[in-house]
Design an enzyme around this catalytic site. Structure first.
Site, PDB file in Angstrom:
ATOM      1  N   LYS A  14     -29.392  13.496  -8.730  1.00 39.28           N
ATOM      2  CA  LYS A  14     -30.755  12.995  -8.930  1.00 39.28           C
ATOM      3  C   LYS A  14     -30.848  12.408 -10.345  1.00 39.28           C
ATOM      4  O   LYS A  14     -31.342  11.404 -10.646  1.00 39.28           O
ATOM      5  CB  LYS A  14     -31.624  14.499  -8.829  1.00 39.28           C
ATOM      6  CG  LYS A  14     -31.693  15.203  -7.533  1.00 39.28           C
ATOM      7  CD  LYS A  14     -32.624  16.232  -7.748  1.00 39.28           C
ATOM      8  CE  LYS A  14     -32.537  17.437  -8.645  1.00 39.28           C
ATOM      9  NZ  LYS A  14     -31.001  18.026  -8.493  1.00 39.28           N
ATOM     10  N   ARG A  90     -40.392  21.914  -6.828  1.00 44.57           N
ATOM     11  CA  ARG A  90     -39.280  22.590  -6.499  1.00 44.57           C
ATOM     12  C   ARG A  90     -39.526  23.931  -5.592  1.00 44.57           C
ATOM     13  O   ARG A  90     -38.725  24.682  -5.219  1.00 44.57           O
ATOM     14  CB  ARG A  90     -38.778  23.163  -7.706  1.00 44.57           C
ATOM     15  CG  ARG A  90     -37.185  22.744  -7.804  1.00 44.57           C
ATOM     16  CD  ARG A  90     -36.754  22.910  -9.390  1.00 44.57           C
ATOM     17  NE  ARG A  90     -35.458  23.212  -9.774  1.00 44.57           N
ATOM     18  CZ  ARG A  90     -34.820  22.345 -10.154  1.00 44.57           C
ATOM     19  NH1 ARG A  90     -35.400  21.261 -10.857  1.00 44.57           N
ATOM     20  NH2 ARG A  90     -33.687  22.474 -10.669  1.00 44.57           N
ATOM     21  N   ARG A 130     -19.440  18.591 -15.378  1.00 43.90           N
ATOM     22  CA  ARG A 130     -20.402  17.640 -16.024  1.00 43.90           C
ATOM     23  C   ARG A 130     -20.443  17.959 -17.765  1.00 43.90           C
ATOM     24  O   ARG A 130     -20.224  19.085 -17.941  1.00 43.90           O
ATOM     25  CB  ARG A 130     -21.793  18.054 -15.730  1.00 43.90           C
ATOM     26  CG  ARG A 130     -22.778  17.162 -16.712  1.00 43.90           C
ATOM     27  CD  ARG A 130     -24.335  17.215 -15.975  1.00 43.90           C
ATOM     28  NE  ARG A 130     -24.936  18.619 -15.484  1.00 43.90           N
ATOM     29  CZ  ARG A 130     -25.541  18.774 -14.662  1.00 43.90           C
ATOM     30  NH1 ARG A 130     -26.499  17.801 -14.328  1.00 43.90           N
ATOM     31  NH2 ARG A 130     -25.868  19.907 -14.251  1.00 43.90           N
ATOM     32  N   ARG A 163     -23.590  22.156 -20.254  1.00 49.11           N
ATOM     33  CA  ARG A 163     -24.908  22.722 -20.310  1.00 49.11           C
ATOM     34  C   ARG A 163     -24.503  24.181 -19.926  1.00 49.11           C
ATOM     35  O   ARG A 163     -23.671  24.612 -19.287  1.00 49.11           O
ATOM     36  CB  ARG A 163     -25.766  22.058 -18.912  1.00 49.11           C
ATOM     37  CG  ARG A 163     -26.713  21.383 -19.290  1.00 49.11           C
ATOM     38  CD  ARG A 163     -27.298  20.559 -18.372  1.00 49.11           C
ATOM     39  NE  ARG A 163     -28.053  21.248 -17.318  1.00 49.11           N
ATOM     40  CZ  ARG A 163     -28.640  20.846 -16.392  1.00 49.11           C
ATOM     41  NH1 ARG A 163     -28.864  19.550 -16.024  1.00 49.11           N
ATOM     42  NH2 ARG A 163     -29.143  21.684 -15.273  1.00 49.11           N
ATOM     43  N   ARG A 174     -27.850  28.885  -9.013  1.00 50.55           N
ATOM     44  CA  ARG A 174     -28.937  27.571  -8.736  1.00 50.55           C
ATOM     45  C   ARG A 174     -28.759  27.115  -7.517  1.00 50.55           C
ATOM     46  O   ARG A 174     -29.855  26.761  -6.879  1.00 50.55           O
ATOM     47  CB  ARG A 174     -28.645  26.529  -9.813  1.00 50.55           C
ATOM     48  CG  ARG A 174     -28.842  27.078 -11.212  1.00 50.55           C
ATOM     49  CD  ARG A 174     -28.186  26.300 -12.188  1.00 50.55           C
ATOM     50  NE  ARG A 174     -28.400  24.616 -12.285  1.00 50.55           N
ATOM     51  CZ  ARG A 174     -27.664  23.853 -12.538  1.00 50.55           C
ATOM     52  NH1 ARG A 174     -26.405  24.088 -13.257  1.00 50.55           N
ATOM     53  NH2 ARG A 174     -27.975  22.581 -12.680  1.00 50.55           N
TER      54      ARG A 174
HETATM   55  P1  AP5 Z   1     -26.622  14.872 -11.787  1.00 51.70           P
HETATM   56  O1  AP5 Z   1     -27.043  13.374 -11.661  1.00 51.70           O
HETATM   57  O2  AP5 Z   1     -26.952  15.368 -13.274  1.00 51.70           O
HETATM   58  O3  AP5 Z   1     -27.187  15.871 -11.029  1.00 51.70           O
HETATM   59  P2  AP5 Z   1     -28.566  16.606 -10.640  1.00 51.70           P
HETATM   60  O4  AP5 Z   1     -28.997  16.349  -9.459  1.00 51.70           O
HETATM   61  O5  AP5 Z   1     -29.659  15.845 -11.503  1.00 51.70           O
HETATM   62  O6  AP5 Z   1     -28.295  17.841 -11.172  1.00 51.70           O
HETATM   63  P3  AP5 Z   1     -29.224  18.960 -12.083  1.00 51.70           P
HETATM   64  O7  AP5 Z   1     -28.095  20.094 -12.214  1.00 51.70           O
HETATM   65  O8  AP5 Z   1     -29.427  18.224 -13.536  1.00 51.70           O
HETATM   66  O9  AP5 Z   1     -30.329  19.221 -11.321  1.00 51.70           O
HETATM   67  P4  AP5 Z   1     -30.798  20.788 -11.306  1.00 51.70           P
HETATM   68  O10 AP5 Z   1     -31.887  20.349 -10.405  1.00 51.70           O
HETATM   69  O11 AP5 Z   1     -30.200  21.978 -11.180  1.00 51.70           O
HETATM   70  O12 AP5 Z   1     -31.179  20.857 -12.929  1.00 51.70           O
HETATM   71  P5  AP5 Z   1     -32.380  20.622 -13.692  1.00 51.70           P
HETATM   72  O13 AP5 Z   1     -32.122  19.901 -14.830  1.00 51.70           O
HETATM   73  O14 AP5 Z   1     -33.535  19.961 -12.907  1.00 51.70           O
HETATM   74  O15 AP5 Z   1     -24.913  14.823 -11.345  1.00 51.70           O
HETATM   75  C1  AP5 Z   1     -24.387  16.023 -11.845  1.00 51.70           C
HETATM   76  C2  AP5 Z   1     -22.936  15.633 -12.201  1.00 51.70           C
HETATM   77  O16 AP5 Z   1     -22.195  15.076 -11.134  1.00 51.70           O
HETATM   78  C3  AP5 Z   1     -22.725  14.715 -13.254  1.00 51.70           C
HETATM   79  O17 AP5 Z   1     -21.533  15.160 -14.055  1.00 51.70           O
HETATM   80  C4  AP5 Z   1     -22.584  13.383 -12.747  1.00 51.70           C
HETATM   81  O18 AP5 Z   1     -21.787  12.304 -13.474  1.00 51.70           O
HETATM   82  C5  AP5 Z   1     -22.111  13.682 -11.360  1.00 51.70           C
HETATM   83  N1  AP5 Z   1     -22.546  12.870 -10.161  1.00 51.70           N
HETATM   84  C6  AP5 Z   1     -23.831  12.638 -10.035  1.00 51.70           C
HETATM   85  N2  AP5 Z   1     -23.706  11.683  -8.826  1.00 51.70           N
HETATM   86  C7  AP5 Z   1     -22.358  11.517  -8.733  1.00 51.70           C
HETATM   87  C8  AP5 Z   1     -21.830  10.660  -7.739  1.00 51.70           C
HETATM   88  N3  AP5 Z   1     -22.434  10.064  -6.909  1.00 51.70           N
HETATM   89  N4  AP5 Z   1     -20.481  10.517  -7.451  1.00 51.70           N
HETATM   90  C9  AP5 Z   1     -19.575  11.197  -8.587  1.00 51.70           C
HETATM   91  N5  AP5 Z   1     -20.344  12.061  -9.505  1.00 51.70           N
HETATM   92  C10 AP5 Z   1     -21.457  12.290  -9.478  1.00 51.70           C
HETATM   93  O19 AP5 Z   1     -33.134  21.999 -13.951  1.00 51.70           O
HETATM   94  C11 AP5 Z   1     -32.439  22.996 -14.681  1.00 51.70           C
HETATM   95  C12 AP5 Z   1     -33.338  24.370 -14.612  1.00 51.70           C
HETATM   96  O20 AP5 Z   1     -34.767  23.915 -15.345  1.00 51.70           O
HETATM   97  C13 AP5 Z   1     -33.614  24.900 -13.494  1.00 51.70           C
HETATM   98  O21 AP5 Z   1     -32.632  25.686 -13.129  1.00 51.70           O
HETATM   99  C14 AP5 Z   1     -34.877  25.808 -13.705  1.00 51.70           C
HETATM  100  O22 AP5 Z   1     -34.618  26.827 -14.423  1.00 51.70           O
HETATM  101  C15 AP5 Z   1     -35.635  24.817 -14.430  1.00 51.70           C
HETATM  102  N6  AP5 Z   1     -36.537  23.767 -13.959  1.00 51.70           N
HETATM  103  C16 AP5 Z   1     -36.558  22.469 -13.697  1.00 51.70           C
HETATM  104  N7  AP5 Z   1     -37.486  22.034 -13.020  1.00 51.70           N
HETATM  105  C17 AP5 Z   1     -38.122  23.105 -12.532  1.00 51.70           C
HETATM  106  C18 AP5 Z   1     -39.267  23.125 -11.591  1.00 51.70           C
HETATM  107  N8  AP5 Z   1     -39.929  22.176 -11.186  1.00 51.70           N
HETATM  108  N9  AP5 Z   1     -39.688  24.497 -11.449  1.00 51.70           N
HETATM  109  C19 AP5 Z   1     -38.859  25.626 -11.881  1.00 51.70           C
HETATM  110  N10 AP5 Z   1     -38.153  25.480 -12.700  1.00 51.70           N
HETATM  111  C20 AP5 Z   1     -37.559  24.482 -12.994  1.00 51.70           C
END
Ligand code: AP5
Length: 218
Positions: A14, A90, A130, A163, A174
């Site tokens: 994402k 979410r 990552r 992270r 997660r």
């Molecule tokens: P990346 O693009 O960073 O993946 P992502 O889908 O953004 O994954 P996240 O881990 O950031 O999502 P998340 O939803 O768990 O975390 P968030 O920060 O929102 O890619 C990941 C890796 O893969 C990178 O190294 C990238 O280079 C590689 N990659 C990507 N695409 C690729 C491809 N096509 N090919 C090859 N490699 C690729 O949330 C963190 C925490 O915040 C949650 O656990 C929760 O505690 C809290 N939180 C956030 N939002 C909420 C909410 N709405 N409600 C409640 N709690 C929340």
């Protein structure tokens, strides 16, 4: 301008796709994870409230995240540039709250882009591999896009960090939380005719082309 949501499991890509869309089309990228991590880093009252849940891979309470998003939706920049929301909503409670917030702000949700995959091994490799630059926040991956110099960012030479929630046990937690609390949103948005499904296993630039075409972005 349009409002889009990026939905998908941790590691689904994402953030990577949102960054490409921001660079190519100028859309805002609103990541609730990034906003909350910054609050934790600055040790604000909100940051202190959410640090523990984030550290163990649990979701932050709906009302706290809802308040963060409500504040962003009130900003004029959203109306000027449009945005991709990454990581919100979410839960079903958040999705209903989001509908209400949008209606109150006179805005509408255009599409929900699902980064779809069942390949847990790939997601775990993406998450545990990552690394984020401690200086410029650029993201790389030890498996899929390794840095030229170990431990150093390709863009600015800053130190690469992992992270806290990207360790394997927390990444697995997660993914469990995603399946339990976020996956029901797929049906929620399918029923509203808003869902666009992408294959998250594909390469980032291919996904950018596909989504640009499907959404008519130029
Ligand atoms: P990346 O693009 O960073 O993946 P992502 O889908 O953004 O994954 P996240 O881990 O950031 O999502 P998340 O939803 O768990 O975390 P968030 O920060 O929102 O890619 C990941 C890796 O893969 C990178 O190294 C990238 O280079 C590689 N990659 C990507 N695409 C690729 C491809 N096509 N090919 C090859 N490699 C690729 O949330 C963190 C925490 O915040 C949650 O656990 C929760 O505690 C809290 N939180 C956030 N939002 C909420 C909410 N709405 N409600 C409640 N709690 C929340």
């Amino acid at each position: 301008m349009a409002i889009y949501v990026l939905l998908g499991p941790p590691g689904g890509g994402k953030g990577t796709l949102a960054k490409l869309l921001r660079e190519r089309f100028g859309y805002l990228h609103i990541s609730t994870g990034d906003i909350l991590r910054e609050e934790v880093r600055r040790e604000t009252p909100l940051g202190r409230q959410v640090r523990d849940c984030m550290g163990r891979g649990a979701l932050v309470p709906d009302e706290l995240v809802g308040a963060v998003v409500a504040a962003r939706l009130a900003e004029d920049e959203i109306r000027r540039r449009g945005c991709f929301l990454d990581g919100f909503p979410r839960t079903l409670v958040q999705a209903r709250l989001f509908e209400r917030l949008l209606a109150e702000a006179g805005l509408a949700l255009d599409r929900v882009i699902l980064m779809a995959t069942d390949d847990v091994d790939r997601l775990i490799k993406r998450l545990t591999g990552r690394r984020v630059c401690g200086q410029c926040r650029a993201v790389c991956n030890l498996v899929y896009s390794p840095p030229r110099q170990p431990g150093r960012c390709d863009h600015c030479g800053g130190p690469l960090e992992q992270r806290g929630d990207d360790t394997e046990p927390t990444a697995r937690e997660r993914l469990r939380v995603y399946a339990e609390q976020t996956e029901p949103l797929v049906r929620f948005y399918e029923e509203r005719g808003l869902l666009l499904r992408l294959d998250a296993a594909r390469e980032g630039l291919e996904l950018l082309s596909e989504v640009s075409l499907a959404l008519g972005l130029s």
